[in-house]
Design a protein around this motif. Structure first.
Motif, PDB file in Angstrom:
ATOM      1  N   ALA A  80       1.049  -1.114   0.024  1.00 56.03           N
ATOM      2  CA  ALA A  80      -0.128   0.138   0.102  1.00 56.03           C
ATOM      3  C   ALA A  80       0.832   1.129   0.236  1.00 56.03           C
ATOM      4  O   ALA A  80       0.601   2.178  -0.718  1.00 56.03           O
ATOM      5  CB  ALA A  80      -0.990  -0.116   1.150  1.00 56.03           C
ATOM      6  N   GLY A  81       2.036   1.249   0.730  1.00 63.54           N
ATOM      7  CA  GLY A  81       2.852   2.376   0.758  1.00 63.54           C
ATOM      8  C   GLY A  81       3.714   2.636  -0.636  1.00 63.54           C
ATOM      9  O   GLY A  81       3.729   3.627  -1.096  1.00 63.54           O
ATOM     10  N   ALA A  82       3.912   1.476  -1.176  1.00 57.52           N
ATOM     11  CA  ALA A  82       4.538   1.612  -2.496  1.00 57.52           C
ATOM     12  C   ALA A  82       3.566   2.215  -3.785  1.00 57.52           C
ATOM     13  O   ALA A  82       3.793   3.097  -4.352  1.00 57.52           O
ATOM     14  CB  ALA A  82       5.414   0.402  -3.081  1.00 57.52           C
ATOM     15  N   LEU A  83       2.337   1.616  -3.495  1.00 57.23           N
ATOM     16  CA  LEU A  83       1.318   2.174  -4.424  1.00 57.23           C
ATOM     17  C   LEU A  83       0.917   3.539  -4.216  1.00 57.23           C
ATOM     18  O   LEU A  83       0.725   4.471  -5.050  1.00 57.23           O
ATOM     19  CB  LEU A  83      -0.139   1.282  -4.399  1.00 57.23           C
ATOM     20  N   ALA A  84       0.919   4.003  -2.806  1.00 57.23           N
ATOM     21  CA  ALA A  84       0.485   5.387  -2.523  1.00 57.23           C
ATOM     22  C   ALA A  84       1.654   6.507  -2.908  1.00 57.23           C
ATOM     23  O   ALA A  84       1.286   7.460  -3.539  1.00 57.23           O
ATOM     24  CB  ALA A  84       0.313   5.484  -1.111  1.00 57.23           C
ATOM     25  N   GLY A  85       2.876   5.725  -2.746  1.00 58.31           N
ATOM     26  CA  GLY A  85       4.009   6.733  -3.284  1.00 58.31           C
ATOM     27  C   GLY A  85       3.936   6.867  -4.543  1.00 58.31           C
ATOM     28  O   GLY A  85       4.459   7.836  -5.177  1.00 58.31           O
ATOM     29  N   GLY A  86       3.670   6.072  -5.438  1.00 54.59           N
ATOM     30  CA  GLY A  86       3.661   5.994  -6.825  1.00 54.59           C
ATOM     31  C   GLY A  86       2.548   6.904  -7.141  1.00 54.59           C
ATOM     32  O   GLY A  86       2.641   7.954  -8.030  1.00 54.59           O
ATOM     33  N   LEU A  87       1.344   6.697  -6.609  1.00 51.54           N
ATOM     34  CA  LEU A  87       0.247   7.649  -6.914  1.00 51.54           C
ATOM     35  C   LEU A  87       0.459   9.168  -6.582  1.00 51.54           C
ATOM     36  O   LEU A  87       0.279   9.996  -7.316  1.00 51.54           O
ATOM     37  CB  LEU A  87      -1.102   7.423  -6.029  1.00 51.54           C
ATOM     38  N   VAL A  88       1.076   9.478  -5.277  1.00 52.68           N
ATOM     39  CA  VAL A  88       1.256  10.751  -5.090  1.00 52.68           C
ATOM     40  C   VAL A  88       2.400  11.323  -5.826  1.00 52.68           C
ATOM     41  O   VAL A  88       2.418  12.732  -6.411  1.00 52.68           O
ATOM     42  CB  VAL A  88       1.786  11.064  -3.605  1.00 52.68           C
ATOM     43  N   VAL A  89       3.353  10.529  -6.459  1.00 52.56           N
ATOM     44  CA  VAL A  89       4.421  11.407  -7.348  1.00 52.56           C
ATOM     45  C   VAL A  89       3.803  11.350  -8.567  1.00 52.56           C
ATOM     46  O   VAL A  89       4.377  12.534  -9.354  1.00 52.56           O
ATOM     47  CB  VAL A  89       5.664  10.259  -7.315  1.00 52.56           C
ATOM     48  N   LEU A  90       2.887  10.607  -9.069  1.00 50.44           N
ATOM     49  CA  LEU A  90       2.059  11.007 -10.431  1.00 50.44           C
ATOM     50  C   LEU A  90       1.339  12.227 -10.262  1.00 50.44           C
ATOM     51  O   LEU A  90       1.287  12.965 -11.013  1.00 50.44           O
ATOM     52  CB  LEU A  90       1.257   9.722 -10.504  1.00 50.44           C
ATOM     53  N   ILE A  91       0.708  12.375  -9.101  1.00 50.67           N
ATOM     54  CA  ILE A  91      -0.006  13.644  -8.989  1.00 50.67           C
ATOM     55  C   ILE A  91       0.943  14.823  -8.932  1.00 50.67           C
ATOM     56  O   ILE A  91       0.749  15.808  -9.606  1.00 50.67           O
ATOM     57  CB  ILE A  91      -0.849  13.629  -7.750  1.00 50.67           C
ATOM     58  N   GLY A  92       2.108  14.550  -8.288  1.00 49.16           N
ATOM     59  CA  GLY A  92       3.251  15.665  -8.318  1.00 49.16           C
ATOM     60  C   GLY A  92       3.691  15.910  -9.495  1.00 49.16           C
ATOM     61  O   GLY A  92       3.855  17.240  -9.929  1.00 49.16           O
ATOM     62  N   ILE A  93       3.920  14.862 -10.384  1.00 48.42           N
ATOM     63  CA  ILE A  93       4.523  15.193 -11.731  1.00 48.42           C
ATOM     64  C   ILE A  93       3.219  15.778 -12.550  1.00 48.42           C
ATOM     65  O   ILE A  93       3.627  16.796 -13.410  1.00 48.42           O
ATOM     66  CB  ILE A  93       4.726  13.757 -12.572  1.00 48.42           C
ATOM     67  N   THR A  94       1.966  15.735 -12.289  1.00 50.23           N
ATOM     68  CA  THR A  94       1.017  16.305 -13.069  1.00 50.23           C
ATOM     69  C   THR A  94       0.954  17.735 -12.787  1.00 50.23           C
ATOM     70  O   THR A  94       0.933  18.464 -13.745  1.00 50.23           O
ATOM     71  CB  THR A  94      -0.385  15.597 -12.914  1.00 50.23           C
TER      72      THR A  94
END
Length: 140
Positions: A80-94
């Motif tokens: 869950a932490g790895a998926l959340a980290g990926g989601l948050v970084v995707l939002i940050g890149i956006t």
């Protein structure tokens, strides 16, 4: 450990891990002899502290999203932490792309400019999200 102390320590740990991983990735990506000197001079400017604040926000959001994923979908904490980290970084890149799209030639130009470096720079956030959520369970 009380929840507020666990949240504070895990958020700070995520900030330190993701920021240090990001800076090491930048060193690997850009390299050069003057990198550390440039980084030290950049640390004296307000822009660096804006980056640190952005990373702190991303660390807190990663922790909150991961804990929500653990409770809602019963995923293991590191996953869950790895998926959340990926989601948050995707939002940050956006967010970064939307802020600079005009200067980079629109969305297509921004994606061409940001995409080659997106995966290596996202990796510290994914790894810190997984590690910090594993740590969350150990602090229980």
């Amino acid at each position: 450990m009380p929840r507020w102390a666990r949240f504070l320590s895990c958020s700070f740990t995520a900030l330190v891990l993701s920021l240090s991983g990001f800076l090491l990735t930048a060193y690997w990506y850009e390299g050069g002899d003057g990198y550390w000197r440039s980084l030290l001079s950049f640390m004296a400017e307000p822009g660096f502290w804006n980056v640190v604040s952005f990373f702190a926000l991303m660390a807190v959001l990663t922790l909150l999203a991961a804990r929500a994923a653990v409770h809602l979908s019963r995923l293991p904490s590191p996953v869950a932490g790895a998926l959340a980290g990926g989601l948050v970084v995707l939002i940050g890149i956006t967010v970064i792309l939307s802020m600079h799209a005009d200067h980079w030639g629109g969305l297509a130009g921004g994606l061409r400019r940001a995409w080659p470096a997106a995966a290596p720079f996202a990796l510290p956030f994914v790894l810190s999200g997984g590690l910090v959520n594993w740590l969350w369970d150990r602090f229980d």
